[in-house]
Design a protein around this motif. Sequence first.
Motif, PDB file in Angstrom:
ATOM      1  N   ASP A   1      33.550 -25.205  16.044  1.00  0.00           N
ATOM      2  CA  ASP A   1      33.159 -24.254  15.308  1.00  0.00           C
ATOM      3  C   ASP A   1      32.364 -24.677  14.108  1.00  0.00           C
ATOM      4  O   ASP A   1      31.150 -23.759  13.966  1.00  0.00           O
ATOM      5  N   LEU A   2      32.835 -25.498  13.371  1.00  0.00           N
ATOM      6  CA  LEU A   2      32.107 -25.806  12.185  1.00  0.00           C
ATOM      7  C   LEU A   2      30.519 -26.373  12.480  1.00  0.00           C
ATOM      8  O   LEU A   2      29.768 -26.050  11.837  1.00  0.00           O
ATOM      9  N   LEU A   3      30.650 -27.418  13.435  1.00  0.00           N
ATOM     10  CA  LEU A   3      29.439 -27.714  13.835  1.00  0.00           C
ATOM     11  C   LEU A   3      28.477 -26.851  14.374  1.00  0.00           C
ATOM     12  O   LEU A   3      27.270 -26.864  14.048  1.00  0.00           O
ATOM     13  N   GLU A   4      28.782 -25.695  15.051  1.00  0.00           N
ATOM     14  CA  GLU A   4      28.007 -24.749  15.580  1.00  0.00           C
ATOM     15  C   GLU A   4      27.584 -23.953  14.398  1.00  0.00           C
ATOM     16  O   GLU A   4      26.254 -23.495  14.091  1.00  0.00           O
ATOM     17  N   ILE A   5      28.244 -23.797  13.042  1.00  0.00           N
ATOM     18  CA  ILE A   5      27.926 -23.102  11.967  1.00  0.00           C
ATOM     19  C   ILE A   5      26.828 -23.888  11.141  1.00  0.00           C
ATOM     20  O   ILE A   5      25.648 -23.437  10.892  1.00  0.00           O
ATOM     21  N   PHE A   6      26.859 -25.491  11.077  1.00  0.00           N
ATOM     22  CA  PHE A   6      25.820 -26.356  10.723  1.00  0.00           C
ATOM     23  C   PHE A   6      24.538 -26.035  11.383  1.00  0.00           C
ATOM     24  O   PHE A   6      23.523 -25.955  10.959  1.00  0.00           O
ATOM     25  N   GLY A   7      24.784 -25.745  12.756  1.00  0.00           N
ATOM     26  CA  GLY A   7      23.582 -25.614  13.637  1.00  0.00           C
ATOM     27  C   GLY A   7      22.821 -24.104  13.579  1.00  0.00           C
ATOM     28  O   GLY A   7      21.589 -24.083  13.525  1.00  0.00           O
ATOM     29  N   GLU A   8      23.504 -23.307  12.965  1.00  0.00           N
ATOM     30  CA  GLU A   8      22.882 -21.865  12.528  1.00  0.00           C
ATOM     31  C   GLU A   8      22.147 -21.973  11.394  1.00  0.00           C
ATOM     32  O   GLU A   8      20.920 -21.616  11.328  1.00  0.00           O
ATOM     33  N   PHE A   9      22.720 -23.065  10.409  1.00  0.00           N
ATOM     34  CA  PHE A   9      21.788 -23.254   9.307  1.00  0.00           C
ATOM     35  C   PHE A   9      20.581 -24.003   9.564  1.00  0.00           C
ATOM     36  O   PHE A   9      19.578 -23.667   9.077  1.00  0.00           O
ATOM     37  N   ALA A  10      20.606 -25.013  10.630  1.00  0.00           N
ATOM     38  CA  ALA A  10      19.659 -25.868  11.067  1.00  0.00           C
ATOM     39  C   ALA A  10      18.588 -24.845  11.778  1.00  0.00           C
ATOM     40  O   ALA A  10      17.391 -25.074  11.505  1.00  0.00           O
ATOM     41  N   LYS A  11      18.879 -23.844  12.455  1.00  0.00           N
ATOM     42  CA  LYS A  11      18.137 -23.252  13.018  1.00  0.00           C
ATOM     43  C   LYS A  11      17.112 -22.434  12.361  1.00  0.00           C
ATOM     44  O   LYS A  11      15.945 -22.008  12.501  1.00  0.00           O
ATOM     45  N   ARG A  12      17.953 -21.909  11.193  1.00  0.00           N
ATOM     46  CA  ARG A  12      16.835 -21.024  10.151  1.00  0.00           C
ATOM     47  C   ARG A  12      16.229 -22.052   9.087  1.00  0.00           C
ATOM     48  O   ARG A  12      15.462 -21.732   8.230  1.00  0.00           O
ATOM     49  N   GLY A  13      16.208 -23.593   9.556  1.00  0.00           N
ATOM     50  CA  GLY A  13      15.464 -24.327   8.810  1.00  0.00           C
ATOM     51  C   GLY A  13      16.259 -24.791   7.324  1.00  0.00           C
ATOM     52  O   GLY A  13      15.586 -24.963   6.305  1.00  0.00           O
ATOM     53  N   ASN A  14      17.465 -24.374   7.277  1.00  0.00           N
ATOM     54  CA  ASN A  14      18.472 -24.263   5.936  1.00  0.00           C
ATOM     55  C   ASN A  14      19.389 -25.349   5.843  1.00  0.00           C
ATOM     56  O   ASN A  14      20.247 -25.323   5.244  1.00  0.00           O
ATOM     57  N   LEU A  15      19.227 -26.495   6.852  1.00  0.00           N
ATOM     58  CA  LEU A  15      20.159 -27.644   6.797  1.00  0.00           C
ATOM     59  C   LEU A  15      19.287 -28.918   6.275  1.00  0.00           C
ATOM     60  O   LEU A  15      18.364 -29.146   6.695  1.00  0.00           O
ATOM     61  N   ARG A  16      20.203 -29.500   5.293  1.00  0.00           N
ATOM     62  CA  ARG A  16      19.819 -30.826   4.787  1.00  0.00           C
ATOM     63  C   ARG A  16      20.897 -31.785   4.965  1.00  0.00           C
ATOM     64  O   ARG A  16      21.872 -31.420   4.187  1.00  0.00           O
ATOM     65  N   LYS A  17      20.771 -32.675   5.651  1.00  0.00           N
ATOM     66  CA  LYS A  17      22.199 -33.642   5.996  1.00  0.00           C
ATOM     67  C   LYS A  17      21.899 -35.051   5.561  1.00  0.00           C
ATOM     68  O   LYS A  17      20.999 -35.899   6.131  1.00  0.00           O
ATOM     69  N   ILE A  18      22.756 -35.428   4.649  1.00  0.00           N
ATOM     70  CA  ILE A  18      22.513 -36.839   3.931  1.00  0.00           C
ATOM     71  C   ILE A  18      23.858 -37.516   4.176  1.00  0.00           C
ATOM     72  O   ILE A  18      24.795 -37.028   4.501  1.00  0.00           O
ATOM     73  N   VAL A  19      23.652 -39.025   4.580  1.00  0.00           N
ATOM     74  CA  VAL A  19      24.722 -39.525   5.232  1.00  0.00           C
ATOM     75  C   VAL A  19      25.571 -40.343   3.928  1.00  0.00           C
ATOM     76  O   VAL A  19      25.084 -40.439   2.894  1.00  0.00           O
ATOM     77  N   GLY A  20      26.738 -40.501   4.150  1.00  0.00           N
ATOM     78  CA  GLY A  20      27.688 -41.333   3.167  1.00  0.00           C
ATOM     79  C   GLY A  20      28.169 -42.606   4.057  1.00  0.00           C
ATOM     80  O   GLY A  20      27.740 -43.003   5.027  1.00  0.00           O
ATOM     81  N   ASN A  21      29.026 -43.332   3.156  1.00  0.00           N
ATOM     82  CA  ASN A  21      29.471 -44.473   3.643  1.00  0.00           C
ATOM     83  C   ASN A  21      30.330 -44.314   5.138  1.00  0.00           C
ATOM     84  O   ASN A  21      30.980 -45.243   5.999  1.00  0.00           O
ATOM     85  N   HIS A  22      31.023 -43.220   5.150  1.00  0.00           N
ATOM     86  CA  HIS A  22      31.911 -42.809   6.203  1.00  0.00           C
ATOM     87  C   HIS A  22      31.159 -42.290   7.493  1.00  0.00           C
ATOM     88  O   HIS A  22      31.678 -41.928   8.644  1.00  0.00           O
ATOM     89  N   ASP A  23      29.919 -41.865   7.276  1.00  0.00           N
ATOM     90  CA  ASP A  23      29.035 -41.295   8.416  1.00  0.00           C
ATOM     91  C   ASP A  23      27.782 -41.959   8.818  1.00  0.00           C
ATOM     92  O   ASP A  23      26.801 -41.679   8.992  1.00  0.00           O
ATOM     93  N   TYR A  24      27.723 -43.239   7.840  1.00  0.00           N
ATOM     94  CA  TYR A  24      26.329 -43.877   8.013  1.00  0.00           C
ATOM     95  C   TYR A  24      26.073 -44.377   9.343  1.00  0.00           C
ATOM     96  O   TYR A  24      24.614 -44.274   9.545  1.00  0.00           O
ATOM     97  N   GLU A  25      26.971 -44.684  10.374  1.00  0.00           N
ATOM     98  CA  GLU A  25      26.328 -45.136  11.673  1.00  0.00           C
ATOM     99  C   GLU A  25      25.581 -43.818  12.248  1.00  0.00           C
ATOM    100  O   GLU A  25      24.973 -44.166  13.529  1.00  0.00           O
ATOM    101  N   LEU A  26      25.605 -42.702  12.053  1.00  0.00           N
ATOM    102  CA  LEU A  26      25.133 -41.630  12.466  1.00  0.00           C
ATOM    103  C   LEU A  26      23.449 -41.869  12.432  1.00  0.00           C
ATOM    104  O   LEU A  26      22.718 -41.387  13.417  1.00  0.00           O
ATOM    105  N   LEU A  27      22.968 -42.618  11.637  1.00  0.00           N
ATOM    106  CA  LEU A  27      21.628 -43.034  11.480  1.00  0.00           C
ATOM    107  C   LEU A  27      21.185 -43.835  12.716  1.00  0.00           C
ATOM    108  O   LEU A  27      20.072 -43.624  13.213  1.00  0.00           O
ATOM    109  N   VAL A  28      22.134 -44.196  13.263  1.00  0.00           N
ATOM    110  CA  VAL A  28      21.636 -45.138  14.790  1.00  0.00           C
ATOM    111  C   VAL A  28      22.414 -44.439  15.993  1.00  0.00           C
ATOM    112  O   VAL A  28      22.213 -45.198  17.127  1.00  0.00           O
ATOM    113  N   GLU A  29      22.608 -43.182  15.863  1.00  0.00           N
ATOM    114  CA  GLU A  29      23.480 -42.302  16.869  1.00  0.00           C
ATOM    115  C   GLU A  29      22.301 -41.907  17.783  1.00  0.00           C
ATOM    116  O   GLU A  29      21.287 -41.134  17.356  1.00  0.00           O
ATOM    117  N   ARG A  30      22.318 -42.290  18.928  1.00  0.00           N
ATOM    118  CA  ARG A  30      21.171 -41.569  19.768  1.00  0.00           C
ATOM    119  C   ARG A  30      21.596 -39.919  19.905  1.00  0.00           C
ATOM    120  O   ARG A  30      22.881 -39.316  20.133  1.00  0.00           O
TER     121      ARG A  30
END
Length: 362
Positions: free
Chosen positions: A90-119
């Motif tokens: 549900d929370l990820l879907e809410i993020f997705g709604e922001f993204a659909k409107r062009g209103n999401l900016r997602k920055i990585v930290g040390n606990h989700d850094y590997e998302l940069l190489v996630e396919r």
Amino acid sequence: MKYSEFHQFFRKFLSECPEEELDPARSYVFLSDLHMGNGGSRDDLVRHRALMENSLAKWYLEQNYILVLNGDIEDSNKFPLHSIRSAWKDLLEIFGEFAKRGNLRKIVGNHDYELLVERNYPWKLYEGLVFKFGSRKIFAFHGHQASNLYVAFDFLSRFLIRWFLRPLHIRNITVSRDSRRRFRTEKRIYRAALDSGIVAIAGHTHRPLFESMSKFDHLKLLLENLLSVYVNAPEEKKEELERQILLYRREMEELARVKEKKRKTQSLYGDGPFLLPCLFNSGSATSKNGFNALEIRNGIISLVYWTEGRDNRPYILEESRESGTVDGRFFRYTLQSDALEAVFTRLELLGDFPSGADEPGE
């Protein structure tokens, strides 16, 4: 690590991050350190599931805010990514709604850094993002970049996380539970932002900061001002001033009694005659009673606090400038606010932007 080494790294990091204009007609909210897990007992966000989902969906999304997620959102350092996606649909879907409107900016930290190489990750990811406020700059980044390891080996970070740290279940080092390292991290970022003449918005340390001040710093300043006013106040006003002084005194004493002296009272004073408003921190979403966020709206930057159920603590009621509610169940309090123009004016008139030299002992 000497500060001069970090300062050199920081300037390069700042120059390499993408920039976008801060739209004065838009509203922004900055959140960090959600640490979304697998929904189990080790998932620190579970206690605030309803609070987080409702505040985002029924307040920020409905009011068309731009959502800036400033690192450590999915805690892929502790949990497999598929389990996080399953637990937080549900929370990820809410993020997705922001993204659909062009209103999401997602920055990585040390606990989700590997998302940069996630396919096939669904949203664009940043290591930092610069918001241009006229000729001035607001730099949003997680804050782990101030660690010795990151500065020394940042060119290897993605490789190490993908092929070494995760397969061997080695956790990234965190500063949120180590007061000395937390303070050192904040001070490095404060100095680097000051030297660069910018405003930094960070996370990572889990400690909300507004205009470079912690809650303890802010209370101390309020108390000193009240004591100064009290001396020459007319008798009919002294009773109310005494009430406020005692309230802030009790709150400061409570902060000073933190278990094992975790130094939450430690301030960032010491770099010069003035504490300048160049460092803001959105705190974390894993605290006991609620979560903090930073907002920018109509040229005003604010530190806000969300909690489930009305908060009756005297300090919150005394300090909150305004409040809002979602469904009469989730409450938002504005704790501190200032105009961005005033923030940058103080930086420009009081900051001398030193050269980045090391202090004794560094």
